[in-house]
Design an enzyme around this catalytic site. Structure first.
Site, PDB file in Angstrom:
ATOM      1  N   ARG A   1       0.811  -1.223   0.000  1.00 45.50           N
ATOM      2  CA  ARG A   1       0.000   0.000   0.000  1.00 45.50           C
ATOM      3  C   ARG A   1       0.842   1.270   0.000  1.00 45.50           C
ATOM      4  O   ARG A   1       0.381   2.312  -0.486  1.00 45.50           O
ATOM      5  CB  ARG A   1      -0.943  -0.012   1.191  1.00 45.50           C
ATOM      6  CG  ARG A   1      -2.015  -1.074   0.988  1.00 45.50           C
ATOM      7  CD  ARG A   1      -2.971  -1.068   2.122  1.00 45.50           C
ATOM      8  NE  ARG A   1      -4.038  -2.029   1.893  1.00 45.50           N
ATOM      9  CZ  ARG A   1      -5.067  -2.159   2.695  1.00 45.50           C
ATOM     10  NH1 ARG A   1      -5.170  -1.402   3.758  1.00 45.50           N
ATOM     11  NH2 ARG A   1      -6.006  -3.041   2.434  1.00 45.50           N
TER      12      ARG A   1
ATOM     13  N   ASP B   1     -15.460   9.679   7.747  1.00 43.74           N
ATOM     14  CA  ASP B   1     -14.378   8.691   7.611  1.00 43.74           C
ATOM     15  C   ASP B   1     -13.055   9.440   7.729  1.00 43.74           C
ATOM     16  O   ASP B   1     -12.987  10.650   7.474  1.00 43.74           O
ATOM     17  CB  ASP B   1     -14.449   7.973   6.260  1.00 43.74           C
ATOM     18  CG  ASP B   1     -13.726   6.627   6.283  1.00 43.74           C
ATOM     19  OD1 ASP B   1     -14.393   5.586   6.392  1.00 43.74           O
ATOM     20  OD2 ASP B   1     -12.471   6.623   6.208  1.00 43.74           O
TER      21      ASP B   1
HETATM   22  C1  LIG Z   1     -14.004  -1.755   6.267  1.00 44.85           C
HETATM   23  S1  LIG Z   1     -14.542  -0.080   6.141  1.00 44.85           S
HETATM   24  C2  LIG Z   1     -16.202  -0.219   6.762  1.00 44.85           C
HETATM   25  C3  LIG Z   1     -17.183   0.633   5.976  1.00 44.85           C
HETATM   26  C4  LIG Z   1     -18.631   0.516   6.397  1.00 44.85           C
HETATM   27  N1  LIG Z   1     -18.842   0.995   7.727  1.00 44.85           N
HETATM   28  C5  LIG Z   1     -19.114  -0.902   6.255  1.00 44.85           C
HETATM   29  O1  LIG Z   1     -19.339  -1.578   7.262  1.00 44.85           O
HETATM   30  O2  LIG Z   1     -19.278  -1.372   5.128  1.00 44.85           O
HETATM   31  C6  LIG Z   1     -13.655   0.679   7.488  1.00 44.85           C
HETATM   32  C7  LIG Z   1     -13.537   2.179   7.357  1.00 44.85           C
HETATM   33  O3  LIG Z   1     -13.069   2.704   8.594  1.00 44.85           O
HETATM   34  C8  LIG Z   1     -12.254   3.809   8.303  1.00 44.85           C
HETATM   35  N2  LIG Z   1     -11.406   4.087   9.489  1.00 44.85           N
HETATM   36  C9  LIG Z   1     -10.380   3.364   9.975  1.00 44.85           C
HETATM   37  N3  LIG Z   1      -9.864   3.945  11.068  1.00 44.85           N
HETATM   38  C10 LIG Z   1     -10.596   5.064  11.289  1.00 44.85           C
HETATM   39  C11 LIG Z   1     -10.556   6.083  12.275  1.00 44.85           C
HETATM   40  N4  LIG Z   1      -9.663   6.087  13.269  1.00 44.85           N
HETATM   41  N5  LIG Z   1     -11.459   7.087  12.175  1.00 44.85           N
HETATM   42  C12 LIG Z   1     -12.366   7.100  11.186  1.00 44.85           C
HETATM   43  N6  LIG Z   1     -12.460   6.166  10.228  1.00 44.85           N
HETATM   44  C13 LIG Z   1     -11.586   5.151  10.277  1.00 44.85           C
HETATM   45  C14 LIG Z   1     -11.483   3.405   7.070  1.00 44.85           C
HETATM   46  O4  LIG Z   1     -10.987   4.515   6.372  1.00 44.85           O
HETATM   47  C15 LIG Z   1     -12.545   2.626   6.294  1.00 44.85           C
HETATM   48  O5  LIG Z   1     -13.171   3.402   5.322  1.00 44.85           O
END
Ligand SMILES: C[S@@+](CC[C@H](N)C(=O)[O-])C[C@H]1O[C@@H](n2cnc3c(N)ncnc32)[C@H](O)[C@@H]1O
Length: 288
Positions: A49, A160
């Protein structure tokens, strides 16, 4: 491929030198900033990445990149963005939206119609499929009724930490394949265009406030929510981070509000006492 592997890049075939020490430096930075755990087993993922970022910066090793992001907050944010996992889909774990539609939406839509306020939060919304699903599922396919409700005191906050997925979410443009999991009647009502790239109706887009937000940082949020989806992000966090986040989410929910979490997540650290488990990973806040 670029330069051959050197003493600093024992893995053959890597374009850039990347050592276990580099990996630990990166994983400490990511953990400190956004809480995501990147154990040693994720070294190849981290390299895969970050390599495009190292290349884009014109550097020749991850160690040089680490130095560069030390005093470049913008590039550091890009590194963190690259290291987030953004997998999502329309109508993912759709039992949550079914639950919301029967348990919450009848009274919330009545409240809206009477001039009251309704607030929803999709925390860690990735590229937008979750908040768009939530709206489509709640509103159904009656566009006129939907327009009436959305014109009231309604807001869905979608946040996000990743700027790149938020840009996609704001655009609301998805491939036909991505939209294939949207039920037919809702697709007809809310998806526009022909060909492979389709657009979610601006009426839905405009009802959602897409904002950058680190769940571990300050939340410039006033008031409480009637429901929060915080799904499939806590899996990347350790127990203390999950506990702290869940307690903060509970503080931000109205009593009588719902918290939906991902299928492999659970409530920890005592916050369970403030909720009643009323469905699959669906929690009703019962006490302040
Ligand atoms: C696997 S996706 C889940 C998306 C959606 N909630 C779902 O369940 O389909 C996880 C998301 O969490 C975000 N993320 C990770 N760490 C984070 C943080 N500390 N604060 C905000 N967002 C975060 C990532 O950028 C990513 O878009």
């Amino acid at each position: 491929m670029g330069a051959p592997a050197t003493a600093a890049s024992p893995e053959r075939g890597r374009e850039f030198a990347f050592t276990a020490t580099d990996h630990r430096t990166i994983s400490t930075m990511v953990y400190d900033e956004v809480g995501i755990l990147l154990p040693d087993g994720k070294m190849q993922l981290v390299y895969g990445r970050l390599a495009p970022r190292v290349r884009a910066c014109g550097l020749s090793s991850v160690a040089d990149y680490i130095v560069a992001i030390g005093d470049d907050a913008e590039e550091r944010a890009k590194a963190i963005d690259a290291l987030t996992t953004n997998h999502t889909s329309f109508f993912r774990e759709s039992h949550h939206f079914d639950d919301f539609g029967t348990r919450m939406w009848p009274s919330l839509s009545e409240r809206l119609a009477k001039g009251g306020r309704v607030r929803l939060w999709s925390a860690a919304c990735s590229s937008g499929e979750e908040p768009y699903t939530w709206l489509m599922a709640a509103l159904g396919s009656d566009r006129t009724a939907a327009q009436r409700l959305l014109g009231r005191d309604f807001k869905l906050l979608a946040t996000d930490v990743s700027a790149s997925v938020l840009a996609t979410a704001r655009e609301g443009r998805y491939s036909k394949a991505t939209l294939a999991t949207v039920p037919g009647a809702l697709r007809t009502a809310w998806v526009k265009g022909q060909g492979d790239l389709l657009t979610v109706d601006p009426m839905l887009r405009d009802a959602i406030a897409f904002r950058p937000l680190n769940l571990l940082g300050e939340w410039p949020i006033k008031g409480r929510f009637d429901a929060i989806c915080c799904r499939n992000v806590m899996i990347y966090f350790d127990e203390p981070t999950k506990a702290r986040l869940q307690s903060r989410l509970a503080d931000r929910l109205e009593v009588g509000g719902m918290l939906y979490i991902g299928h492999s997540e659970r409530l920890v650290g005592g916050v369970e006492k403030r909720f009643e488990n009323v469905g699959r990973t669906a929690y009703l806040k019962v006490s302040a």
